[in-house]
Each structure stands twice: as C-alpha cells, then as structure tokens.
Design an enzyme around this catalytic site. Structure first.
Site, PDB file in Angstrom:
ATOM      1  N   ILE A   1       5.030   2.714   8.426  1.00 10.88           N
ATOM      2  CA  ILE A   1       4.580   3.415   7.228  1.00 10.88           C
ATOM      3  C   ILE A   1       4.643   4.932   7.424  1.00 10.88           C
ATOM      4  O   ILE A   1       5.063   5.671   6.519  1.00 10.88           O
ATOM      5  CB  ILE A   1       3.150   2.975   6.870  1.00 10.88           C
ATOM      6  CG1 ILE A   1       3.162   1.535   6.348  1.00 10.88           C
ATOM      7  CG2 ILE A   1       2.517   3.914   5.851  1.00 10.88           C
ATOM      8  CD1 ILE A   1       1.789   0.908   6.214  1.00 10.88           C
TER       9      ILE A   1
ATOM     10  N   ASP B   1       2.473  11.677  16.853  1.00 11.47           N
ATOM     11  CA  ASP B   1       2.398  10.286  17.280  1.00 11.47           C
ATOM     12  C   ASP B   1       2.187  10.208  18.785  1.00 11.47           C
ATOM     13  O   ASP B   1       2.618  11.092  19.537  1.00 11.47           O
ATOM     14  CB  ASP B   1       3.687   9.545  16.906  1.00 11.47           C
ATOM     15  CG  ASP B   1       3.481   8.039  16.789  1.00 11.47           C
ATOM     16  OD1 ASP B   1       3.537   7.533  15.655  1.00 11.47           O
ATOM     17  OD2 ASP B   1       3.248   7.378  17.821  1.00 11.47           O
ATOM     18  N   TYR B   2       1.529   9.117  19.214  1.00 10.53           N
ATOM     19  CA  TYR B   2       1.378   8.855  20.650  1.00 10.53           C
ATOM     20  C   TYR B   2       2.731   8.584  21.290  1.00 10.53           C
ATOM     21  O   TYR B   2       2.961   8.907  22.456  1.00 10.53           O
ATOM     22  CB  TYR B   2       0.451   7.649  20.840  1.00 10.53           C
ATOM     23  CG  TYR B   2      -0.079   7.499  22.243  1.00 10.53           C
ATOM     24  CD1 TYR B   2      -1.208   8.208  22.645  1.00 10.53           C
ATOM     25  CD2 TYR B   2       0.525   6.649  23.151  1.00 10.53           C
ATOM     26  CE1 TYR B   2      -1.705   8.073  23.932  1.00 10.53           C
ATOM     27  CE2 TYR B   2       0.039   6.500  24.433  1.00 10.53           C
ATOM     28  CZ  TYR B   2      -1.082   7.218  24.822  1.00 10.53           C
ATOM     29  OH  TYR B   2      -1.565   7.093  26.099  1.00 10.53           O
TER      30      TYR B   2
ATOM     31  N   SER C   1      -7.057  -0.239   4.325  1.00 14.57           N
ATOM     32  CA  SER C   1      -6.440  -1.563   4.470  1.00 14.57           C
ATOM     33  C   SER C   1      -7.100  -2.501   3.491  1.00 14.57           C
ATOM     34  O   SER C   1      -8.268  -2.309   3.108  1.00 14.57           O
ATOM     35  CB  SER C   1      -6.627  -2.100   5.885  1.00 14.57           C
ATOM     36  OG  SER C   1      -6.252  -3.464   5.974  1.00 14.57           O
TER      37      SER C   1
ATOM     38  N   TYR D   1     -11.898  -3.980  12.989  1.00 12.98           N
ATOM     39  CA  TYR D   1     -10.862  -3.366  12.171  1.00 12.98           C
ATOM     40  C   TYR D   1     -11.308  -3.296  10.712  1.00 12.98           C
ATOM     41  O   TYR D   1     -11.218  -2.244  10.061  1.00 12.98           O
ATOM     42  CB  TYR D   1      -9.570  -4.171  12.284  1.00 12.98           C
ATOM     43  CG  TYR D   1      -8.419  -3.617  11.485  1.00 12.98           C
ATOM     44  CD1 TYR D   1      -7.655  -2.558  11.964  1.00 12.98           C
ATOM     45  CD2 TYR D   1      -8.091  -4.149  10.228  1.00 12.98           C
ATOM     46  CE1 TYR D   1      -6.592  -2.036  11.227  1.00 12.98           C
ATOM     47  CE2 TYR D   1      -7.038  -3.646   9.489  1.00 12.98           C
ATOM     48  CZ  TYR D   1      -6.292  -2.591   9.994  1.00 12.98           C
ATOM     49  OH  TYR D   1      -5.254  -2.077   9.251  1.00 12.98           O
TER      50      TYR D   1
ATOM     51  N   LYS E   1     -12.079   0.124   8.540  1.00 17.25           N
ATOM     52  CA  LYS E   1     -11.302   0.462   7.343  1.00 17.25           C
ATOM     53  C   LYS E   1     -12.188   0.566   6.109  1.00 17.25           C
ATOM     54  O   LYS E   1     -11.918   1.367   5.203  1.00 17.25           O
ATOM     55  CB  LYS E   1     -10.188  -0.568   7.134  1.00 17.25           C
ATOM     56  CG  LYS E   1      -9.080  -0.482   8.175  1.00 17.25           C
ATOM     57  CD  LYS E   1      -8.417   0.897   8.183  1.00 17.25           C
ATOM     58  CE  LYS E   1      -7.234   0.958   9.129  1.00 17.25           C
ATOM     59  NZ  LYS E   1      -6.551   2.266   9.093  1.00 17.25           N
TER      60      LYS E   1
ATOM     61  N   ILE F   1       2.576  -5.416   5.047  1.00 18.58           N
ATOM     62  CA  ILE F   1       3.773  -4.600   4.857  1.00 18.58           C
ATOM     63  C   ILE F   1       4.778  -4.970   5.946  1.00 18.58           C
ATOM     64  O   ILE F   1       4.419  -5.083   7.126  1.00 18.58           O
ATOM     65  CB  ILE F   1       3.439  -3.097   4.932  1.00 18.58           C
ATOM     66  CG1 ILE F   1       2.384  -2.733   3.871  1.00 18.58           C
ATOM     67  CG2 ILE F   1       4.694  -2.254   4.751  1.00 18.58           C
ATOM     68  CD1 ILE F   1       2.803  -2.956   2.445  1.00 18.58           C
ATOM     69  N   LEU F   2       6.025  -5.144   5.569  1.00 16.96           N
ATOM     70  CA  LEU F   2       7.053  -5.572   6.523  1.00 16.96           C
ATOM     71  C   LEU F   2       7.534  -4.407   7.373  1.00 16.96           C
ATOM     72  O   LEU F   2       8.679  -3.973   7.303  1.00 16.96           O
ATOM     73  CB  LEU F   2       8.215  -6.226   5.779  1.00 16.96           C
ATOM     74  CG  LEU F   2       7.904  -7.561   5.094  1.00 16.96           C
ATOM     75  CD1 LEU F   2       9.150  -8.109   4.421  1.00 16.96           C
ATOM     76  CD2 LEU F   2       7.349  -8.573   6.096  1.00 16.96           C
TER      77      LEU F   2
END
Length: 266
Positions: A18, A37-38, A145, A158, A162, A191-192
């Site tokens: 995403i 980003d990590y 989410s 989680y 969220k 989400i794909l």
C-alpha cells in the site's frame, strides 16, 4: 496529473504494498515524496523507480518503533523539500503466532504492536504538525484497518491498536483543525499486496471474497487512490473520518451469503 502538485508527502512503510502504491500515485499527481521504511534498500529502489519516470522522490530508513527515527524522517523531509504538508502514517503489522486470543496473547507482543501500530501515529503526527502549522496547513492520513471496527477470533492486539488509530485520528482532527490541519484514516479490508498473495491460501482468499459485497478483492491502488483524495484539496471539508475501503465486507447482515446459497440451491 496535478491533484497534489507541490505538496510534500512523507510516507511511512513506503517501500512495498500500500505504501509503495501510494508513493507512486502521489508522485505522479505532483507531490514531492519521501519514502520511509525499515527496508532501506527497498525504499531506495522505490524512490529510484519513481524518479526514473520523471517524478520527485527520495528515501530514508525508518524504524517506526523508535521515536528518534520517526523524528529523523520528519526532519529529513523538511530539509529536503522545505516543509511537510502530507503525512501518511502507514506502518503497521502483527505476529499471528503471538497476537492471538485475549487469554493467550503474548503481552510483550501486545506492547510491541501498540508501539508500532498506534504510538508511531502519535509520534509522527507530533513531529509533523508544527511544520504543517508553519506551512499554513496540511493533511494527515492514518492507516487503520477493518479489524478496528469489529471483533475477531485472533489478532487481539492488532485490532485494539487499529481501533486506537481510528479514535486518535478524531483527536488530531479536533485539536488541530483550526490550524488548517485535517486528519483522516483509511481502513483497508483484505488487499492483494505481495504479502497477502504470498502468505494466504486460495481457500482463505475465497472466504474473504464470499463475505464482500463486490465480486473482487482490493488492490493496493484502491487504498492509494483513497489516500490521494484525502491528501488533495478535493477533500478539504473532510476531517476526522476513517473511510472503510473493504469491498462492503461489513455492510450487510452477516447471514446474507448463507441466504444467497440457499436461494441459489432452491
């Protein structure tokens, strides 16, 4: 292609999925993009791919569990582009082996996820907001989410984190709206992303699809386009909202798929 022209956007978790789709869409629509980003190499590759197309992007390492690292990402954005007007708090995750039911959830994992999924939104916003005020306003978008809207058999930490993101979004919108700062959330369903495709069986994907109202799964671009709208001035009178982008998963009476099966059999 100028819906966010000259806006400066920091995207956390921007190297894949995403976040990457959002970085690409915002850049194409005129924003200057910082990919944090990590996965430092992945972030560099993403920025290079965007700049190769003639758009503006740079990258920086981000450990979203570290307040200092988040501050460094915000400072880097301001140093690179002279300010920050869009913040996409997109980092999040879970560990399905440790984040399970309430009785058995690993408490260290609970604390880790509250830090990663929820506190990172607070910290990113805390450091970005003064710069947004100085710039005359801005837009903060937080990844929530569908897990934040309903209970589940697992992923207790989680889901709770969220749900916290959804409410924190309202608090930020309330506290800084008069300074022309909007804050909204986007709540993806399944989400794909590459991670979903690689880790979810066809049977599990079909189960999600059965309970969606639409006949297909979501793609990263579906979330990216929602973030684009919330980052742009097209949404200038929208704040404190979390848009559920989940194919109508929670739209209807949950027995509807079963009734459809019975009617088809008849």
């Amino acid at each position: 292609m100028t819906r966010v022209k000259d806006k400066v956007a920091l995207i956390t978790g921007g190297a894949s999925g995403i976040g990457l789709a959002t970085a690409q869409v915002l850049a194409k629509e005129g924003a200057k993009v910082v990919i944090a980003d990590y996965n430092e190499e992945g972030a560099k590759e993403a920025a290079a791919q965007i700049t190769s197309l003639g758009f503006d992007a740079v990258s920086i390492f981000l450990d979203a569990g570290s307040e200092e690292s988040i501050k460094s990402a915000v400072d880097f954005t301001v140093e690179q582009y002279g300010g920050i007007t869009v913040l996409f708090n997109n980092v999040g995750g879970t560990n399905l082996k440790k984040d399970i039911d309430v009785v058995n959830t690993d408490l260290e994992e609970w604390d880790r996820l509250m830090n990663l999924n929820l506190k990172s939104v607070l910290i990113g916003s805390r450091f970005a907001i003064p710069h947004m005020i100085e710039a005359g306003g801005g837009s903060i978008i937080n990844t929530a989410s569908m897990a934040g809207f309903a209970g589940d058999a697992t992923r207790s930490a989680y889901g709770a984190s969220k749900a916290g993101v959804i409410n924190l979004t309202k608090y930020i919108a309330t506290q800084y709206g008069k300074q022309n700062i909007r804050c909204n959330g986007v709540a993806p369903g399944l989400i794909l992303t590459p991670a979903a495709k690689n880790n979810m069986s066809p049977e599990l994907l079909d189960t999600f699809l059965r309970y969606n109202q639409l006949p297909y799964h979501g793609e990263p671009e579906d979330i990216a386009n929602t973030v684009l709208f919330l980052a742009s001035d097209e949404s200038k009178f929208i704040t404190g909202q979390t848009i559920q982008v989940e194919g109508g998963h929670y739209l209807s009476n949950p027995t509807i798929p079963d009734f459809r099966d019975m009617m088809n059999q008849g």
